[in-house]
Design a protein around this motif. Structure first.
Motif, PDB file in Angstrom:
ATOM      1  N   LEU A   1       0.761  -1.124  -0.043  1.00  0.00           N
ATOM      2  CA  LEU A   1       0.058   0.092  -0.031  1.00  0.00           C
ATOM      3  C   LEU A   1       0.978   1.203  -0.061  1.00  0.00           C
ATOM      4  O   LEU A   1       1.924   1.301   0.631  1.00  0.00           O
ATOM      5  N   VAL A   2       0.426   2.206  -0.695  1.00  0.00           N
ATOM      6  CA  VAL A   2       1.091   3.621  -0.584  1.00  0.00           C
ATOM      7  C   VAL A   2       0.500   4.512   0.072  1.00  0.00           C
ATOM      8  O   VAL A   2      -0.839   4.666  -0.604  1.00  0.00           O
ATOM      9  N   VAL A   3       0.722   5.391   1.055  1.00  0.00           N
ATOM     10  CA  VAL A   3       0.060   6.540   1.549  1.00  0.00           C
ATOM     11  C   VAL A   3       0.999   7.477   1.250  1.00  0.00           C
ATOM     12  O   VAL A   3       2.097   7.712   1.454  1.00  0.00           O
ATOM     13  N   THR A   4       0.416   8.700   0.441  1.00  0.00           N
ATOM     14  CA  THR A   4       1.141  10.032   0.127  1.00  0.00           C
ATOM     15  C   THR A   4       0.536  11.246   0.833  1.00  0.00           C
ATOM     16  O   THR A   4      -0.441  11.287   1.242  1.00  0.00           O
ATOM     17  N   ALA A   5       1.737  12.191   1.053  1.00  0.00           N
ATOM     18  CA  ALA A   5       1.296  13.481   1.077  1.00  0.00           C
ATOM     19  C   ALA A   5       0.575  13.934   0.261  1.00  0.00           C
ATOM     20  O   ALA A   5       0.796  13.566  -0.947  1.00  0.00           O
ATOM     21  N   PRO A   6      -0.370  14.956   0.374  1.00  0.00           N
ATOM     22  CA  PRO A   6      -1.267  15.231  -0.484  1.00  0.00           C
ATOM     23  C   PRO A   6      -0.776  16.017  -1.638  1.00  0.00           C
ATOM     24  O   PRO A   6      -1.109  16.002  -2.946  1.00  0.00           O
ATOM     25  N   GLY A   7       0.374  16.857  -1.523  1.00  0.00           N
ATOM     26  CA  GLY A   7       1.129  17.592  -2.318  1.00  0.00           C
ATOM     27  C   GLY A   7       1.662  16.937  -3.397  1.00  0.00           C
ATOM     28  O   GLY A   7       2.016  17.643  -4.566  1.00  0.00           O
TER      29      GLY A   7
END
Length: 477
Positions: free
Chosen positions: A81-87
């Motif tokens: 799974l990848v969790v990203t900063a919104p920017g």
């Protein structure tokens, strides 16, 4: 509006799950810590490798979290799974690799949504090009006036992860969401939501106006009670029509004019509700007076109506709308009256960092000496100048891209005197205020509404507004 039954995923078992968190910073670090605490194997990747990043990395590594600096492009082996900063932009190589591997990509908002408990507070969500923060804070003020336990969270400084996982028990959350956050939040389903307005912004991130609008429109997906839209901005109503919502969810408009059935609007200085009343074809409920809205500029009255619509969708009584609006104080640098000097009002709207926000600000005053300019971020100014020309007594231009505004003024307001300050040092603001005071006469408003970002001259719009206020104080002394 379509009808789609919302389904929520079962609580995830994070134990041993390999999660890659993209980006350090205000959302990446809390996400990494939360996932690590739940037993996930977390690897944080970050493009930058500066002193700040190394300091943040050391803090995470001390907890047992793997951090990889200077390479945010390569997907770590074994990622599930990848969790990203919104920017982080959607076209990043990391995300292409994740999609190719069939992996989900979540933002911090999606993570917060998935980690909510079974009895979690519902979300009233707000997005739009301009006015999000003010409207979210107004909504929280109204909800508090109704005796509800609430907080203004999301893109507003209070982390949604903190709100969802903290010890505080909430009845409802007022949630500000950016287009970036919505892009990475596929399963978010709000109780009710509003899109305040749509104007070109962040197109370099989204790739097109259509993609930007589609990401804003995600806020309506799965709404249960009300999709709140701006009657004056047809694009927001179009997003409601396209949304897949729960059976019985209603489209509710807000307007600065007289409201029709299923709308909130203004009648003879009174904010009224014709959406959440018995027999809305015949009846209206008084909510507040225009004078209860601070400041009572047209675009801020629209913000108040949107906040009121979401509060009413949640069942808040009319009196709480009035009391909440009276209690609300806007943040600094949003059409803030600084001082009167020689019968001229000086107003700081440094937060007007794009043309849409500046247009709303200019519409609030009759005779204006306008201070504008900065980083245009690809914007054009012809429409803004054409709409505002009749209000302009004079213009003072500052900042790197001021020539773009000067050229639009030459085309659409050639008779308006323009002072072009050929300097981008921070001292230029004092000179700008002095020039504006020379152009202004008693009864005018000197308005800082730059229609541009600030980073060519200032660290942020707050510093720009502070410099303006300081210059006004110096002028007054």
């Amino acid at each position: 509006m379509g009808s789609g039954k919302v389904t929520f995923s079962e609580p995830l078992d994070w134990q041993g799950k390999h999660v890659t968190v993209a980006g350090l910073g205000v959302s990446g670090i809390p996400a990494a810590k939360v996932l690590h605490a739940r037993g996930a194997n977390v690897t944080v990747v970050n493009d930058g490798d500066d002193a700040r990043a190394r300091e943040q990395a050391a803090e995470l590594e001390a907890l047992g979290i793997t951090v990889r600096l200077g390479d945010g492009a390569t997907l770590p082996e074994g990622t599930e799974l990848v969790v990203t900063a919104p920017g982080w932009k959607p076209d990043k190589p990391l995300f292409a690799a994740a999609r190719e591997a069939g992996l989900e990509i979540w933002g911090d908002v999606e993570l917060a949504w998935r980690l909510r408990g079974p009895d979690a507070a519902p979300w009233l969500a707000i997005t739009g090009t301009n006015g999000k923060t003010t409207t979210t804070q107004m909504l929280a003020s109204i909800l508090k006036a109704a005796g509800l336990r609430t907080a203004a969270v999301g893109n507003i400084g209070v982390s949604l992860l903190d709100a969802v996982l903290g010890d505080e028990q909430y009845d409802v959350l007022a949630v500000e969401l950016s287009s970036y956050q919505l892009h990475w939040a596929p399963s978010l389903r709000a109780h009710s939501a509003a899109v305040l307005n749509l104007a070109p912004d962040h197109l370099d991130w989204h790739g097109s106006m259509e993609a930007y609008a589609a990401d804003k429109g995600r806020v309506y997906e799965g709404n249960r009670v009300a999709c709140v839209y701006n009657v004056a901005d047809k694009a927001t109503e179009d997003l409601v029509r396209e949304a897949d919502v729960e059976e019985g969810c209603r489209a509710v408009g807000f307007t600065l004019g007289t409201p029709g059935p299923s709308q909130l609007g203004v009648v003879e200085g009174i904010l009224v509700d014709r959406a959440f009343v018995e027999d809305r074809h015949k009846n209206a409920q008084e909510l507040a007076e225009i004078s209860d809205v601070n400041p009572p500029a047209p675009h801020n009255i629209a913000n108040a109506l949107a906040a009121a619509a979401l509060a009413r969708a949640f069942g808040v009584p009319a009196r709480a709308v009035r009391d909440g609006l009276r209690d609300f104080t806007p943040d600094a640098h949003r059409i803030a009256h600084v001082a009167d000097v020689a019968a001229v009002a000086y107003v700081d709207d440094s937060k007007a960092t794009n043309t849409h926000a500046a247009e709303a600000s200019l519409a609030a005053y009759e005779s204006i000496v306008w201070i504008a300019g900065g980083l245009a971020k690809g914007a054009t100014f012809d429409e803004l100048v054409a709409k505002s020309a009749k209000r302009l007594r004079g213009v003072v231009l500052i900042g790197r891209d001021r020539a773009l505004i000067r050229e639009a003024l030459a085309r659409h307001a050639p008779e308006v005197p323009v002072v072009d300050l050929d300097r981008t040092d921070t001292g230029a603001m004092l000179a700008a205020v002095q020039e504006a005071s020379r152009l202004a006469v008693a009864g005018d408003t000197v308005l800082l509404a730059p229609a541009c970002a600030s980073m060519d001259m200032f660290a942020n719009y707050n510093k720009r507004g502070d410099a303006f206020a300081e210059a006004v104080r110096e002028l007054g002394s």
